[in-house]
Design a protein around this motif. Sequence first.
Motif, PDB file in Angstrom:
ATOM      1  N   ARG A 172       0.825  -1.212   0.000  1.00 37.01           N
ATOM      2  CA  ARG A 172       0.000   0.000   0.000  1.00 37.01           C
ATOM      3  C   ARG A 172       0.856   1.257   0.000  1.00 37.01           C
ATOM      4  O   ARG A 172       0.425   2.304  -0.429  1.00 37.01           O
ATOM      5  CB  ARG A 172      -0.919   0.015   1.224  1.00 37.01           C
ATOM      6  N   ASN A 173       2.072   1.170   0.528  1.00 39.41           N
ATOM      7  CA  ASN A 173       2.989   2.311   0.548  1.00 39.41           C
ATOM      8  C   ASN A 173       4.342   1.843   0.033  1.00 39.41           C
ATOM      9  O   ASN A 173       4.845   0.807   0.452  1.00 39.41           O
ATOM     10  CB  ASN A 173       3.164   2.878   1.961  1.00 39.41           C
ATOM     11  N   ILE A 174       4.918   2.625  -0.853  1.00 35.94           N
ATOM     12  CA  ILE A 174       6.255   2.328  -1.361  1.00 35.94           C
ATOM     13  C   ILE A 174       7.145   3.492  -0.976  1.00 35.94           C
ATOM     14  O   ILE A 174       6.851   4.640  -1.303  1.00 35.94           O
ATOM     15  CB  ILE A 174       6.249   2.137  -2.896  1.00 35.94           C
ATOM     16  N   ASN A 175       8.203   3.188  -0.242  1.00 43.34           N
ATOM     17  CA  ASN A 175       9.137   4.221   0.205  1.00 43.34           C
ATOM     18  C   ASN A 175      10.479   4.033  -0.494  1.00 43.34           C
ATOM     19  O   ASN A 175      11.091   2.979  -0.408  1.00 43.34           O
ATOM     20  CB  ASN A 175       9.330   4.152   1.729  1.00 43.34           C
ATOM     21  N   ILE A 176      10.900   5.095  -1.167  1.00 38.67           N
ATOM     22  CA  ILE A 176      12.203   5.102  -1.822  1.00 38.67           C
ATOM     23  C   ILE A 176      12.906   6.360  -1.355  1.00 38.67           C
ATOM     24  O   ILE A 176      12.617   7.464  -1.808  1.00 38.67           O
ATOM     25  CB  ILE A 176      12.073   5.101  -3.365  1.00 38.67           C
ATOM     26  N   GLY A 177      13.832   6.178  -0.409  1.00 38.85           N
ATOM     27  CA  GLY A 177      14.521   7.339   0.150  1.00 38.85           C
ATOM     28  C   GLY A 177      13.521   8.269   0.799  1.00 38.85           C
ATOM     29  O   GLY A 177      12.742   7.870   1.659  1.00 38.85           O
ATOM     30  N   ILE A 179      11.101   9.706  -0.739  1.00 34.52           N
ATOM     31  CA  ILE A 179       9.859   9.694  -1.505  1.00 34.52           C
ATOM     32  C   ILE A 179       8.962   8.570  -1.006  1.00 34.52           C
ATOM     33  O   ILE A 179       9.388   7.432  -0.869  1.00 34.52           O
ATOM     34  CB  ILE A 179      10.153   9.482  -3.012  1.00 34.52           C
ATOM     35  N   SER A 180       7.734   8.917  -0.754  1.00 32.33           N
ATOM     36  CA  SER A 180       6.751   7.938  -0.316  1.00 32.33           C
ATOM     37  C   SER A 180       5.591   7.952  -1.315  1.00 32.33           C
ATOM     38  O   SER A 180       5.028   9.004  -1.604  1.00 32.33           O
ATOM     39  CB  SER A 180       6.244   8.282   1.084  1.00 32.33           C
ATOM     40  N   ILE A 181       5.256   6.777  -1.820  1.00 33.90           N
ATOM     41  CA  ILE A 181       4.189   6.669  -2.808  1.00 33.90           C
ATOM     42  C   ILE A 181       3.085   5.812  -2.224  1.00 33.90           C
ATOM     43  O   ILE A 181       3.321   4.707  -1.761  1.00 33.90           O
ATOM     44  CB  ILE A 181       4.714   6.023  -4.113  1.00 33.90           C
ATOM     45  N   LYS A 182       1.871   6.361  -2.237  1.00 36.77           N
ATOM     46  CA  LYS A 182       0.716   5.613  -1.772  1.00 36.77           C
ATOM     47  C   LYS A 182       0.119   4.875  -2.964  1.00 36.77           C
ATOM     48  O   LYS A 182      -0.168   5.482  -3.990  1.00 36.77           O
ATOM     49  CB  LYS A 182      -0.332   6.562  -1.201  1.00 36.77           C
ATOM     50  N   VAL A 183      -0.087   3.588  -2.819  1.00 35.88           N
ATOM     51  CA  VAL A 183      -0.627   2.770  -3.895  1.00 35.88           C
ATOM     52  C   VAL A 183      -2.139   2.660  -3.699  1.00 35.88           C
ATOM     53  O   VAL A 183      -2.596   2.264  -2.630  1.00 35.88           O
ATOM     54  CB  VAL A 183       0.006   1.365  -3.895  1.00 35.88           C
ATOM     55  N   PRO A 184      -2.933   3.028  -4.716  1.00 35.94           N
ATOM     56  CA  PRO A 184      -4.386   2.939  -4.564  1.00 35.94           C
ATOM     57  C   PRO A 184      -4.817   1.476  -4.552  1.00 35.94           C
ATOM     58  O   PRO A 184      -4.050   0.572  -4.919  1.00 35.94           O
ATOM     59  CB  PRO A 184      -4.911   3.652  -5.812  1.00 35.94           C
ATOM     60  N   ASN A 185      -6.027   1.247  -4.097  1.00 37.00           N
ATOM     61  CA  ASN A 185      -6.559  -0.115  -4.124  1.00 37.00           C
ATOM     62  C   ASN A 185      -6.691  -0.567  -5.580  1.00 37.00           C
ATOM     63  O   ASN A 185      -7.385   0.058  -6.368  1.00 37.00           O
ATOM     64  CB  ASN A 185      -7.929  -0.175  -3.429  1.00 37.00           C
ATOM     65  N   LEU A 186      -6.004  -1.629  -5.894  1.00 32.94           N
ATOM     66  CA  LEU A 186      -6.004  -2.158  -7.246  1.00 32.94           C
ATOM     67  C   LEU A 186      -6.539  -3.580  -7.229  1.00 32.94           C
ATOM     68  O   LEU A 186      -6.400  -4.278  -6.230  1.00 32.94           O
ATOM     69  CB  LEU A 186      -4.580  -2.191  -7.819  1.00 32.94           C
ATOM     70  N   PRO A 187      -7.113  -4.006  -8.330  1.00 28.12           N
ATOM     71  CA  PRO A 187      -7.511  -5.421  -8.405  1.00 28.12           C
ATOM     72  C   PRO A 187      -6.249  -6.284  -8.417  1.00 28.12           C
ATOM     73  O   PRO A 187      -5.157  -5.812  -8.709  1.00 28.12           O
ATOM     74  CB  PRO A 187      -8.263  -5.512  -9.733  1.00 28.12           C
ATOM     75  N   THR A 188      -6.394  -7.513  -8.094  1.00 25.07           N
ATOM     76  CA  THR A 188      -5.228  -8.405  -8.060  1.00 25.07           C
ATOM     77  C   THR A 188      -4.609  -8.510  -9.441  1.00 25.07           C
ATOM     78  O   THR A 188      -5.280  -8.353 -10.455  1.00 25.07           O
ATOM     79  CB  THR A 188      -5.604  -9.824  -7.566  1.00 25.07           C
ATOM     80  N   PHE A 189      -3.326  -8.805  -9.464  1.00 29.84           N
ATOM     81  CA  PHE A 189      -2.594  -8.892 -10.723  1.00 29.84           C
ATOM     82  C   PHE A 189      -2.862 -10.178 -11.486  1.00 29.84           C
ATOM     83  O   PHE A 189      -2.568 -10.287 -12.637  1.00 29.84           O
ATOM     84  CB  PHE A 189      -1.083  -8.795 -10.456  1.00 29.84           C
ATOM     85  N   LYS A 190      -3.362 -11.182 -10.852  1.00 28.18           N
ATOM     86  CA  LYS A 190      -3.489 -12.495 -11.469  1.00 28.18           C
ATOM     87  C   LYS A 190      -4.611 -12.519 -12.366  1.00 28.18           C
ATOM     88  O   LYS A 190      -5.202 -12.558 -13.135  1.00 28.18           O
ATOM     89  CB  LYS A 190      -3.600 -13.561 -10.428  1.00 28.18           C
TER      90      LYS A 190
END
Length: 190
Positions: A172-177, A179-190
């Motif tokens: 749900r959150n991606i932190n790179i240094g 920078i913090s990116i919030k990931v929206p609710n997404l359908p599954t990748f499969k």
Amino acid sequence: MVEGRHNENAAQTLSLDGKKSEDTQQQIIRETFHLVSKRDENVCNFLEGGLLIGGSDNKLIYRHYATLYFVFCVDSSESELGILDLIQVFVETLDKCFENVCELDLIFHVDKVHNILAEMVMGGMVLETNMNEIVTQIDAQNKLEKSEAGLAGAPARAVSAVKNMNLPEIPRNINIGDISIKVPNLPTFK
């Protein structure tokens, strides 16, 4: 002008002076085919150019292989035997690059044919006639094209790799240094 052709209606022009209109180019192709194809197989492989090509100032030098004619139009000072040898090297190089070259190779891989010819002749000057050297350069170009195509396909491969990661849950959150990116609710990748 270089031309590969197997009948009057199906010409593959490999190189024609771009200063001429499409209609003029087609007339030159028809005239060239008419001049070359009506000749007996027992006569020499060079003749004076047609009216559209420049008449006696130019020569048509050709070789007939199976269903294909390879025609070079050169000025009258060129060596006929030298150009016949150039055509031979060109066809052998095409044969080596395409593994038994045919008219479909010339039609569907015209860029590769142009590259082979460009390795041999540039600006009207013969640069290379060593078939192994020409094939080495063409192979290097092919490797470069494949590596560049690989770079172009990188985003698609990255998406595919992420889809195949089998993550237990979607982050749900991606932190790179910083920078913090919030990931929206997404359908599954499969």
